[in-house]
Design an enzyme around this catalytic site. Sequence first.
Site, PDB file in Angstrom:
ATOM      1  CB  ALA A  11      -5.701  -9.962  -0.474  1.00 16.55           C
ATOM      2  CD  GLU A  12      -5.485  -7.841  -4.798  1.00 17.90           C
ATOM      3  OE1 GLU A  12      -5.308  -8.235  -3.626  1.00 17.90           O
ATOM      4  OE2 GLU A  12      -4.628  -7.178  -5.413  1.00 17.90           O
ATOM      5  CD  GLN A  13      -1.944 -12.329  -2.745  1.00 20.57           C
ATOM      6  OE1 GLN A  13      -1.800 -13.523  -2.493  1.00 20.57           O
ATOM      7  NE2 GLN A  13      -1.547 -11.375  -1.919  1.00 20.57           N
TER       8      GLN A  13
ATOM      9  CG  HIS B  66       2.095 -12.631  -3.580  1.00 21.15           C
ATOM     10  ND1 HIS B  66       3.016 -11.895  -4.296  1.00 21.15           N
ATOM     11  CD2 HIS B  66       1.474 -11.747  -2.776  1.00 21.15           C
ATOM     12  CE1 HIS B  66       2.938 -10.628  -3.929  1.00 21.15           C
ATOM     13  NE2 HIS B  66       2.016 -10.511  -3.003  1.00 21.15           N
TER      14      HIS B  66
ATOM     15  CD1 TRP C 249      -2.327  -3.117  -9.197  1.00 16.26           C
ATOM     16  CD2 TRP C 249      -2.834  -5.041 -10.214  1.00 16.26           C
ATOM     17  NE1 TRP C 249      -2.722  -2.827 -10.489  1.00 16.26           N
ATOM     18  CE2 TRP C 249      -3.036  -3.990 -11.140  1.00 16.26           C
ATOM     19  CE3 TRP C 249      -3.076  -6.355 -10.631  1.00 16.26           C
ATOM     20  CZ2 TRP C 249      -3.483  -4.211 -12.437  1.00 16.26           C
ATOM     21  CZ3 TRP C 249      -3.514  -6.561 -11.937  1.00 16.26           C
ATOM     22  CH2 TRP C 249      -3.712  -5.503 -12.820  1.00 16.26           C
ATOM     23  CG  ASN C 250       2.153  -2.578  -5.444  1.00 12.75           C
ATOM     24  OD1 ASN C 250       2.013  -1.473  -5.933  1.00 12.75           O
ATOM     25  ND2 ASN C 250       1.522  -2.963  -4.343  1.00 12.75           N
TER      26      ASN C 250
ATOM     27  CD  GLU D  55       7.159  -3.711  -8.007  1.00 14.44           C
ATOM     28  OE1 GLU D  55       6.871  -2.831  -7.178  1.00 14.44           O
ATOM     29  OE2 GLU D  55       7.506  -4.862  -7.670  1.00 14.44           O
TER      30      GLU D  55
ATOM     31  CB  ALA E  27      15.152  -9.484  -2.547  1.00 13.75           C
TER      32      ALA E  27
ATOM     33  CG  HIS F 106      -1.741  -1.246   1.339  1.00 10.99           C
ATOM     34  ND1 HIS F 106      -2.167  -1.797   2.517  1.00 10.99           N
ATOM     35  CD2 HIS F 106      -2.189  -2.094   0.367  1.00 10.99           C
ATOM     36  CE1 HIS F 106      -2.848  -2.900   2.290  1.00 10.99           C
ATOM     37  NE2 HIS F 106      -2.859  -3.115   0.991  1.00 10.99           N
TER      38      HIS F 106
ATOM     39  CG  ASP G  26      -4.815   2.373   1.638  1.00 13.89           C
ATOM     40  OD1 ASP G  26      -5.821   2.193   2.357  1.00 13.89           O
ATOM     41  OD2 ASP G  26      -3.656   2.126   2.028  1.00 13.89           O
TER      42      ASP G  26
HETATM   43  N1  UDP Z   1       8.835  -6.006  -2.288  1.00 11.39           N
HETATM   44  C1  UDP Z   1      10.195  -5.833  -2.331  1.00 11.39           C
HETATM   45  N2  UDP Z   1      10.979  -6.837  -1.860  1.00 11.39           N
HETATM   46  C2  UDP Z   1      10.483  -8.001  -1.352  1.00 11.39           C
HETATM   47  C3  UDP Z   1       9.085  -8.173  -1.334  1.00 11.39           C
HETATM   48  C4  UDP Z   1       8.287  -7.158  -1.823  1.00 11.39           C
HETATM   49  O1  UDP Z   1      10.701  -4.786  -2.774  1.00 11.39           O
HETATM   50  O2  UDP Z   1      11.266  -8.860  -0.955  1.00 11.39           O
HETATM   51  C5  UDP Z   1       7.965  -4.912  -2.794  1.00 11.39           C
HETATM   52  C6  UDP Z   1       7.498  -5.222  -4.198  1.00 11.39           C
HETATM   53  O3  UDP Z   1       8.429  -4.741  -5.155  1.00 11.39           O
HETATM   54  C7  UDP Z   1       6.148  -4.526  -4.253  1.00 11.39           C
HETATM   55  C8  UDP Z   1       5.652  -4.585  -2.812  1.00 11.39           C
HETATM   56  O4  UDP Z   1       6.802  -4.809  -2.007  1.00 11.39           O
HETATM   57  O5  UDP Z   1       6.314  -3.179  -4.651  1.00 11.39           O
HETATM   58  C9  UDP Z   1       4.673  -5.720  -2.589  1.00 11.39           C
HETATM   59  O6  UDP Z   1       3.453  -5.385  -3.154  1.00 11.39           O
HETATM   60  P1  UDP Z   1       2.502  -6.454  -3.828  1.00 11.39           P
HETATM   61  O7  UDP Z   1       1.254  -5.721  -4.206  1.00 11.39           O
HETATM   62  O8  UDP Z   1       3.173  -7.161  -4.915  1.00 11.39           O
HETATM   63  O9  UDP Z   1       2.202  -7.519  -2.721  1.00 11.39           O
HETATM   64  P2  UDP Z   1       1.735  -7.416  -1.198  1.00 11.39           P
HETATM   65  O10 UDP Z   1       2.964  -7.410  -0.402  1.00 11.39           O
HETATM   66  O11 UDP Z   1       0.927  -6.169  -1.049  1.00 11.39           O
HETATM   67  O12 UDP Z   1       0.957  -8.662  -1.026  1.00 11.39           O
END
Ligand code: UDP
Length: 488
Positions: free
Chosen positions: A394-396, A371, A374-375, A379, A354, A20, A116
């Site tokens: 969640a919405e995955q 997983h 959305w981010n 990416e 990472a 978020h 959000d």
């Molecule tokens: N992220 C990262 N390193 C990690 C794990 C996650 O930089 O080891 C960042 C990833 O690049 C993304 C965010 O954390 O921008 C995770 O968002 P996402 O919506 O993919 O998943 P969420 O964590 O919300 O389930």
Amino acid sequence: MEVAPTKTHITLLTSPGMGHLIPVLELGQCFAVHHGFLVTIFVVTTDASTAQQLPHYSSYRDLLNIVFLSPVGVSDLVTDSMAILSQLVLIMRHAMPILRAEIAELKPRPLALVVDLFGTEAFEIADDFGMLKYVFNTTNAWFLALTLYYPHHDETSKHDHVYLHKPLDIPGCAPLEYEGTLDLNSRPDDRVLQEDYAKMGLDMAKADGILVNSWECLEPRTLKALRDPNLLGRFSSVPVHPVGPLIRPVNPVENFVSRSKVLDWLDLQPARSVLYVSFGSGGTLSADQLTELAWGLEVSQQRFVWVVRPPIESSSFGSYFRQDKRTKDGTPDYLPDGFVSRTREVGLVVEMWAPQTEILAHESVGAFLSHGGWNSILESVVNEVPMICWPLYAEQGMNAAMLSDHLGMATRSREVGPGGVVEREVIKEMIRRAMEKDQEPAKFVRAKVLELKRSAEAALAKGGSSRGSLEQVAKECETGLRETARGA
Ligand code: UDP
């Protein structure tokens, strides 16, 4: 003497979690850079969240006023058995008084509040201070459509979806398969979750606008349905503004000064040869599943970078509110005996976290087992990396369906999901299919990702649809300023 015009001041509110925080920071940055706004970002934290310790927001500090609200204590508030959505709703509710006090102190007075998905209870504060109110839906428009329509779904269709596994209809949109509604279908008796989710949809319909981290060409059918007064427009007439994809760009500091050892390792690997494996900021697997995944990676004989976390039996989002747990010597003891040494030549294990954007931008990365947050998806698109989806919570589940069935930019195995354990042979096949880059279907998927990347670039370019949407919202905020000035 000419008086310098007052800058338009807007505030954004983010709920806990990097998934978020990152897009909200990016949105704030767009308002500051493209529109010259003064932007204050309120970050809700908990006494267990790791967000504050992570360096990713440091580059935003010059442009944004970032305020970390005093942490909400979660140990007495939420329990592991609660759905992640309900946990976040409760945490946000507890942060409201302190948010109100902070907004009251701000100068110049902010004209708009952007929250959000979990922050809609702050609309009351925005109303009291005469601010415009927006939601930033940090995921896709299809999920937004479900959220807005969910309070109006009749009980029979909800029942048939959960118990008879029938698809859930959303007017004008692709129907949602049973596997898509992970949290709702795995917790059929969780009334709190259902009520929280329905309330979220009703609250969102009271906004002045809804921003979505998606773009016109990615979801034309859903966006049309959201705007059609005979379809979803019957339930919410709030304008929808797709402003994405907004993602954290590659950090030059990470690349050139304190370069992470993962990037050094990737430099030594052939182009597009490495599978990157990560389950987002909070995803965790059970001990049995972790073992199978380790074996699946090993027997696939593909190169990999794997972000690992200790197994947790009771929850698929077990790291979301937990402190970072790393082993002292960097060798996790929860992986199969000898795994790290046997795979040393081809794989790299990274504990907990990472630099994902930098990894996905590296030319050695050939695919991403994810997983499907959305981010992570955005990416991947922007860096042209095909995905394998392994939805957890969640919405995955919706995201996985959208990526593989509608957009064709990912593969998924029907056997992957939060239920049973996916076995090593299934994992091996899934990985091989994605990594064998000269074979169909990997070639097909790669072509699709390239197509999406190009449409994303066009949306974000000057004159593109997402830039246009953001300009419209910015204009509304400025108009709010003029009207306030007239009324003063
Ligand atoms: N992220 C990262 N390193 C990690 C794990 C996650 O930089 O080891 C960042 C990833 O690049 C993304 C965010 O954390 O921008 C995770 O968002 P996402 O919506 O993919 O998943 P969420 O964590 O919300 O389930």
